[in-house]
Design a protein around this motif. Sequence first.
Motif, mmCIF file in Angstrom:
data_model
loop_
_atom_site.group_PDB
_atom_site.id
_atom_site.type_symbol
_atom_site.label_atom_id
_atom_site.label_comp_id
_atom_site.label_asym_id
_atom_site.label_seq_id
_atom_site.Cartn_x
_atom_site.Cartn_y
_atom_site.Cartn_z
ATOM 1 N N ILE A 237 -5.084 6.096 -1.421
ATOM 2 C CA ILE A 237 -4.143 5.919 -2.537
ATOM 3 C C ILE A 237 -4.740 6.536 -3.797
ATOM 4 O O ILE A 237 -4.038 7.201 -4.567
ATOM 5 C CB ILE A 237 -3.824 4.424 -2.755
ATOM 6 C CG1 ILE A 237 -2.980 3.903 -1.582
ATOM 7 C CG2 ILE A 237 -3.083 4.216 -4.077
ATOM 8 C CD1 ILE A 237 -2.841 2.393 -1.551
ATOM 9 N N ARG A 238 -6.047 6.341 -3.996
ATOM 10 C CA ARG A 238 -6.712 6.954 -5.161
ATOM 11 C C ARG A 238 -6.772 8.470 -5.011
ATOM 12 O O ARG A 238 -6.618 9.205 -5.990
ATOM 13 C CB ARG A 238 -8.139 6.400 -5.329
ATOM 14 C CG ARG A 238 -8.206 4.962 -5.771
ATOM 15 C CD ARG A 238 -9.575 4.615 -6.353
ATOM 16 N NE ARG A 238 -10.680 4.951 -5.456
ATOM 17 C CZ ARG A 238 -11.141 4.155 -4.507
ATOM 18 N NH1 ARG A 238 -10.563 2.966 -4.292
ATOM 19 N NH2 ARG A 238 -12.162 4.529 -3.750
ATOM 20 N N CYS A 239 -6.995 8.949 -3.794
ATOM 21 C CA CYS A 239 -7.112 10.397 -3.531
ATOM 22 C C CYS A 239 -5.836 10.902 -2.852
ATOM 23 O O CYS A 239 -5.886 11.562 -1.808
ATOM 24 C CB CYS A 239 -8.341 10.672 -2.667
ATOM 25 S SG CYS A 239 -9.881 10.081 -3.384
ATOM 26 N N HIS A 240 -4.695 10.585 -3.441
ATOM 27 C CA HIS A 240 -3.394 10.852 -2.812
ATOM 28 C C HIS A 240 -3.085 12.332 -2.641
ATOM 29 O O HIS A 240 -2.199 12.700 -1.875
ATOM 30 C CB HIS A 240 -2.281 10.186 -3.620
ATOM 31 C CG HIS A 240 -2.328 10.488 -5.087
ATOM 32 N ND1 HIS A 240 -1.873 11.665 -5.631
ATOM 33 C CD2 HIS A 240 -2.815 9.739 -6.128
ATOM 34 C CE1 HIS A 240 -2.055 11.644 -6.941
ATOM 35 N NE2 HIS A 240 -2.628 10.493 -7.275
ATOM 36 N N ASP B 68 0.847 -1.215 0.000
ATOM 37 C CA ASP B 68 0.000 0.000 0.000
ATOM 38 C C ASP B 68 0.874 1.253 0.000
ATOM 39 O O ASP B 68 0.629 2.196 -0.760
ATOM 40 C CB ASP B 68 -0.894 0.034 1.251
ATOM 41 C CG ASP B 68 -2.004 -0.989 1.229
ATOM 42 O OD1 ASP B 68 -2.410 -1.397 0.121
ATOM 43 O OD2 ASP B 68 -2.455 -1.393 2.315
ATOM 44 N N HIS C 240 2.336 7.023 -6.621
ATOM 45 C CA HIS C 240 1.393 8.044 -7.094
ATOM 46 C C HIS C 240 1.742 9.436 -6.569
ATOM 47 O O HIS C 240 1.528 10.437 -7.269
ATOM 48 C CB HIS C 240 -0.035 7.697 -6.665
ATOM 49 C CG HIS C 240 -0.627 6.528 -7.395
ATOM 50 N ND1 HIS C 240 -0.824 6.527 -8.759
ATOM 51 C CD2 HIS C 240 -1.054 5.316 -6.952
ATOM 52 C CE1 HIS C 240 -1.361 5.386 -9.132
ATOM 53 N NE2 HIS C 240 -1.503 4.627 -8.049
ATOM 54 N N ALA D 257 -6.909 2.116 0.540
ATOM 55 C CA ALA D 257 -7.209 2.041 -0.895
ATOM 56 C C ALA D 257 -7.791 3.361 -1.400
ATOM 57 O O ALA D 257 -7.435 3.838 -2.493
ATOM 58 C CB ALA D 257 -8.176 0.885 -1.169
ATOM 59 N N TYR D 258 -8.680 3.949 -0.595
ATOM 60 C CA TYR D 258 -9.284 5.225 -1.008
ATOM 61 C C TYR D 258 -8.245 6.344 -1.008
ATOM 62 O O TYR D 258 -8.200 7.169 -1.917
ATOM 63 C CB TYR D 258 -10.446 5.579 -0.070
ATOM 64 C CG TYR D 258 -11.133 6.884 -0.442
ATOM 65 C CD1 TYR D 258 -12.038 6.926 -1.489
ATOM 66 C CD2 TYR D 258 -10.862 8.058 0.252
ATOM 67 C CE1 TYR D 258 -12.662 8.121 -1.850
ATOM 68 C CE2 TYR D 258 -11.471 9.250 -0.095
ATOM 69 C CZ TYR D 258 -12.377 9.280 -1.151
ATOM 70 O OH TYR D 258 -12.975 10.456 -1.512
#
Length: 388
Positions: A315-318, A277, A284, A312-313
């Motif tokens: 990582i998408r919204c880094h 993770d 990113h 996980a969220y």
Amino acid sequence: MQKNLNSTSRSPAVSTIMFRISTFFRPHLHRYSTVIQSSGDQQQQQQPIINYLTTSLKFSKQDAITLSSKGNLTHLKSTLNSDLILQTLKNYGLTLTQIKQLIFSVPKILTCKADKTLEPKLKVFQELGLSGSDLVVLIRRNPDVFGFGLHTRIIPGVNLLKGYLGDDQNVVEFITKSRWLYCTNYSMKRLSTNMQMLKGIGLSNERIVRFMLSNPESSMVNTKLLVDRSKFVEEKLGVSPRVGSFVHALSVALYVSDVEVEGKMKVFRSFGWSDSDIALLFRHQPYCLNKSEGNIREKLEFLMKDLGYTPAYLIRCHTFFTFSLSKRVVPRNKMLMILKEKGLVGDKPMLITLASYPELKFLDYLRGFEGDAPGLCEMYMDSVRRAC
């Protein structure tokens, strides 16, 4: 018979004391008078250049006195060369305000030879596309530029940069971001070695240019350090040289030790993040490595414990990790909660969307609810001010 108090006769003891006092003060009085005389002579020597700076360049008298001493300008007996300097700077597009800024930072420019030193070097920079404010920035960052050799330092350096950066616009960006002229010839050769190394591990020319422009000083670090940190980014962080974020991760890793990175990874692990993770987040958003352990912990406390976000969220919204928590994320989340409580918004917009808005756009968004929720803008601005 009463003794005459005005009598000049003194006992031998009194005479000895008076002689010692006068002997003690004589050299100090001489030194004091010499200091006064030297100070007066210095002011007299400075007066012509002070007059010139106040009349021709409109400096205040105090600034003129400071510049005269700072730039060692007292030996200038004639203003003829200084006039030529000013005219040359004007010919290259500098306004009076910019000329004053330049002279205030680099007063010794007035001692240059206008035709032999100043003009040929300005011409090189003008041909690159530098003029006006960019030229001022370059000279202020490299105040000894007119002391460097035109054919031994400046032109060879420019040509080397052109070879790697391609167009003149990139060269201008590189030299205005850095103190490149202070780099020795050895450092410039190291730059060449470093760029060849990056090309060898798979970086395209485009990514090499991006690396050089993102942090010019990083281009000239010790080659062994560059090799070591490149391996660290690829092997420890899992960021391949063929991934676009590699150059950003490398720029950060050059200035962060293995121990510091491990400390930051421990913070993420304490919130349930796996190493995969963490590596994915760094891939990113490499600039997470720039944040302190305390900063990371504070953000994870709010984003995961208070808001319930998962790794996980995040990582998408880094980009959450690049925003100020107290001045941006928390105040905007507070406004979003108020809007939801009043039933003015539903599941959208999400916090990441509002946090990504520029300040003026977010304020415009709040004004759209002024009729139903008056005072939101003032409440938000007050929260931001209190966080400062």
